[in-house]
Design a protein around this motif. Structure first.
Motif, PDB file in Angstrom:
ATOM      1  N   ALA A 114       0.828  -1.223   0.000  1.00  0.00           N
ATOM      2  CA  ALA A 114       0.000   0.000   0.000  1.00  0.00           C
ATOM      3  C   ALA A 114       0.853   1.259   0.000  1.00  0.00           C
ATOM      4  N   HIS A 115       2.148   1.110   0.350  1.00  0.00           N
ATOM      5  CA  HIS A 115       3.007   2.296   0.429  1.00  0.00           C
ATOM      6  C   HIS A 115       3.755   2.550  -0.878  1.00  0.00           C
ATOM      7  N   GLY A 116       3.494   1.735  -1.897  1.00  0.00           N
ATOM      8  CA  GLY A 116       4.211   1.938  -3.162  1.00  0.00           C
ATOM      9  C   GLY A 116       5.520   1.166  -3.164  1.00  0.00           C
ATOM     10  N   THR A 117       6.426   1.524  -4.044  1.00  0.00           N
ATOM     11  CA  THR A 117       7.691   0.788  -4.184  1.00  0.00           C
ATOM     12  C   THR A 117       8.802   1.479  -3.393  1.00  0.00           C
ATOM     13  N   ARG A 118       9.966   0.816  -3.308  1.00  0.00           N
ATOM     14  CA  ARG A 118      11.123   1.400  -2.618  1.00  0.00           C
ATOM     15  C   ARG A 118      11.574   2.664  -3.357  1.00  0.00           C
ATOM     16  N   GLU A 119      11.492   2.598  -4.699  1.00  0.00           N
ATOM     17  CA  GLU A 119      11.956   3.732  -5.506  1.00  0.00           C
ATOM     18  C   GLU A 119      10.949   4.884  -5.458  1.00  0.00           C
ATOM     19  N   ILE A 120       9.657   4.547  -5.475  1.00  0.00           N
ATOM     20  CA  ILE A 120       8.621   5.599  -5.495  1.00  0.00           C
ATOM     21  C   ILE A 120       7.612   5.351  -4.372  1.00  0.00           C
ATOM     22  N   PRO A 121       8.019   5.601  -3.129  1.00  0.00           N
ATOM     23  CA  PRO A 121       7.076   5.401  -2.031  1.00  0.00           C
ATOM     24  C   PRO A 121       5.990   6.483  -2.021  1.00  0.00           C
ATOM     25  N   ILE A 122       4.858   6.165  -1.409  1.00  0.00           N
ATOM     26  CA  ILE A 122       3.704   7.064  -1.404  1.00  0.00           C
ATOM     27  C   ILE A 122       4.019   8.400  -0.744  1.00  0.00           C
ATOM     28  N   TRP A 123       4.999   8.424   0.140  1.00  0.00           N
ATOM     29  CA  TRP A 123       5.288   9.665   0.856  1.00  0.00           C
ATOM     30  C   TRP A 123       6.406  10.482   0.191  1.00  0.00           C
ATOM     31  N   GLY A 124       6.714  10.116  -1.066  1.00  0.00           N
ATOM     32  CA  GLY A 124       7.714  10.908  -1.785  1.00  0.00           C
ATOM     33  C   GLY A 124       9.121  10.508  -1.369  1.00  0.00           C
ATOM     34  N   ASP A 125      10.090  11.417  -1.547  1.00  0.00           N
ATOM     35  CA  ASP A 125      11.504  11.043  -1.363  1.00  0.00           C
ATOM     36  C   ASP A 125      12.089  11.485  -0.023  1.00  0.00           C
ATOM     37  N   VAL A 126      11.226  11.866   0.900  1.00  0.00           N
ATOM     38  CA  VAL A 126      11.739  12.433   2.154  1.00  0.00           C
ATOM     39  C   VAL A 126      12.638  11.461   2.923  1.00  0.00           C
ATOM     40  N   PHE A 127      12.440  10.143   2.740  1.00  0.00           N
ATOM     41  CA  PHE A 127      13.278   9.172   3.453  1.00  0.00           C
ATOM     42  C   PHE A 127      14.282   8.506   2.512  1.00  0.00           C
ATOM     43  N   LEU A 128      14.538   9.146   1.358  1.00  0.00           N
ATOM     44  CA  LEU A 128      15.516   8.597   0.412  1.00  0.00           C
ATOM     45  C   LEU A 128      16.740   9.511   0.372  1.00  0.00           C
ATOM     46  N   ALA A 129      17.922   8.913   0.505  1.00  0.00           N
ATOM     47  CA  ALA A 129      19.163   9.697   0.624  1.00  0.00           C
ATOM     48  C   ALA A 129      19.328  10.672  -0.538  1.00  0.00           C
ATOM     49  N   TRP A 130      18.955  10.253  -1.751  1.00  0.00           N
ATOM     50  CA  TRP A 130      19.240  11.153  -2.881  1.00  0.00           C
ATOM     51  C   TRP A 130      18.435  12.446  -2.775  1.00  0.00           C
ATOM     52  N   SER A 131      17.405  12.448  -1.955  1.00  0.00           N
ATOM     53  CA  SER A 131      16.592  13.685  -1.861  1.00  0.00           C
ATOM     54  C   SER A 131      17.350  14.781  -1.130  1.00  0.00           C
ATOM     55  N   VAL A 132      18.399  14.419  -0.388  1.00  0.00           N
ATOM     56  CA  VAL A 132      19.144  15.458   0.348  1.00  0.00           C
ATOM     57  C   VAL A 132      20.552  15.617  -0.211  1.00  0.00           C
ATOM     58  N   GLN A 133      20.857  14.810  -1.240  1.00  0.00           N
ATOM     59  CA  GLN A 133      22.228  14.791  -1.793  1.00  0.00           C
ATOM     60  C   GLN A 133      22.705  16.194  -2.144  1.00  0.00           C
ATOM     61  N   ASP A 134      21.792  17.013  -2.731  1.00  0.00           N
ATOM     62  CA  ASP A 134      22.229  18.334  -3.206  1.00  0.00           C
ATOM     63  C   ASP A 134      22.738  19.211  -2.071  1.00  0.00           C
ATOM     64  N   PHE A 135      22.033  19.198  -0.942  1.00  0.00           N
ATOM     65  CA  PHE A 135      22.449  20.144   0.102  1.00  0.00           C
ATOM     66  C   PHE A 135      23.177  19.450   1.239  1.00  0.00           C
ATOM     67  N   TRP A 136      23.319  18.134   1.206  1.00  0.00           N
ATOM     68  CA  TRP A 136      24.018  17.446   2.293  1.00  0.00           C
ATOM     69  C   TRP A 136      24.807  16.278   1.734  1.00  0.00           C
ATOM     70  N   PRO A 137      25.671  16.567   0.748  1.00  0.00           N
ATOM     71  CA  PRO A 137      26.339  15.468   0.024  1.00  0.00           C
ATOM     72  C   PRO A 137      27.211  14.585   0.907  1.00  0.00           C
ATOM     73  N   TRP A 138      27.753  15.115   2.007  1.00  0.00           N
ATOM     74  CA  TRP A 138      28.713  14.344   2.789  1.00  0.00           C
ATOM     75  C   TRP A 138      28.039  13.455   3.834  1.00  0.00           C
ATOM     76  N   GLY A 139      26.741  13.473   3.939  1.00  0.00           N
ATOM     77  CA  GLY A 139      26.109  12.650   4.963  1.00  0.00           C
ATOM     78  C   GLY A 139      24.645  12.377   4.682  1.00  0.00           C
ATOM     79  N   SER A 140      24.304  12.202   3.404  1.00  0.00           N
ATOM     80  CA  SER A 140      22.878  12.048   3.079  1.00  0.00           C
ATOM     81  C   SER A 140      22.287  10.805   3.751  1.00  0.00           C
TER      82      SER A 140
END
Ligand code: HEM
Length: 98
Positions: A52-78
């Protein structure tokens, strides 16, 4: 939207779902009194997804819990930053257990 403001599974979107969103306040109760931190962590980071939550790549809650979503502003510790977000959510889920 689904689990509701209080985690009771009665969110406004629940009526449109065939599967009732789980009641998030009774997870520990339904797990022999133990809060299944690791299982829930894997559920949220997508290693053990709930359909019900979608896939690992495209979860229903968007990318907030995916490291690449913070890569731009926190590259050293996403990974660490996202781990922190998931743990905060788990602490919250633990705090609403009946
Ligand atoms: C960050 C947001 C969310 C979290 C942390 C979350 C958490 C959970 C957890 C922990 C469970 C399983 C509980 C158990 O083991 O009993 C669950 C099940 C479920 N969730 Fe969510 N959920 C989220 C968002 C959503 C959304 C947006 C929807 C609706 C589109 C949804 C629909 C469901 C449904 C239908 C189930 C039951 C699945 C089944 O019975 O197989 N959840 N959720």
């Amino acid at each position: 939207m689904c689990h509701g403001r209080d985690g009771k599974g009665d969110g406004p979107y629940a009526v449109f779902l065939n599967r009732k969103p789980a009641v998030l306040t009774t997870i520990r109760e339904r797990n022999k009194g133990i809060f299944p931190q690791e299982r829930l962590y894997k559920m949220i980071d997508g290693r053990e997804p709930v359909t019900a939550h979608g896939t690992r790549e495209i979860p229903i809650w968007g990318d907030v819990f995916l490291a690449w979503s913070v890569q731009d502003f926190w590259p050293w510790g996403s990974e660490q930053l996202v781990r922190g977000r998931i743990l905060e959510l788990l602490f919250y889920l633990q705090s609403i257990q009946k």
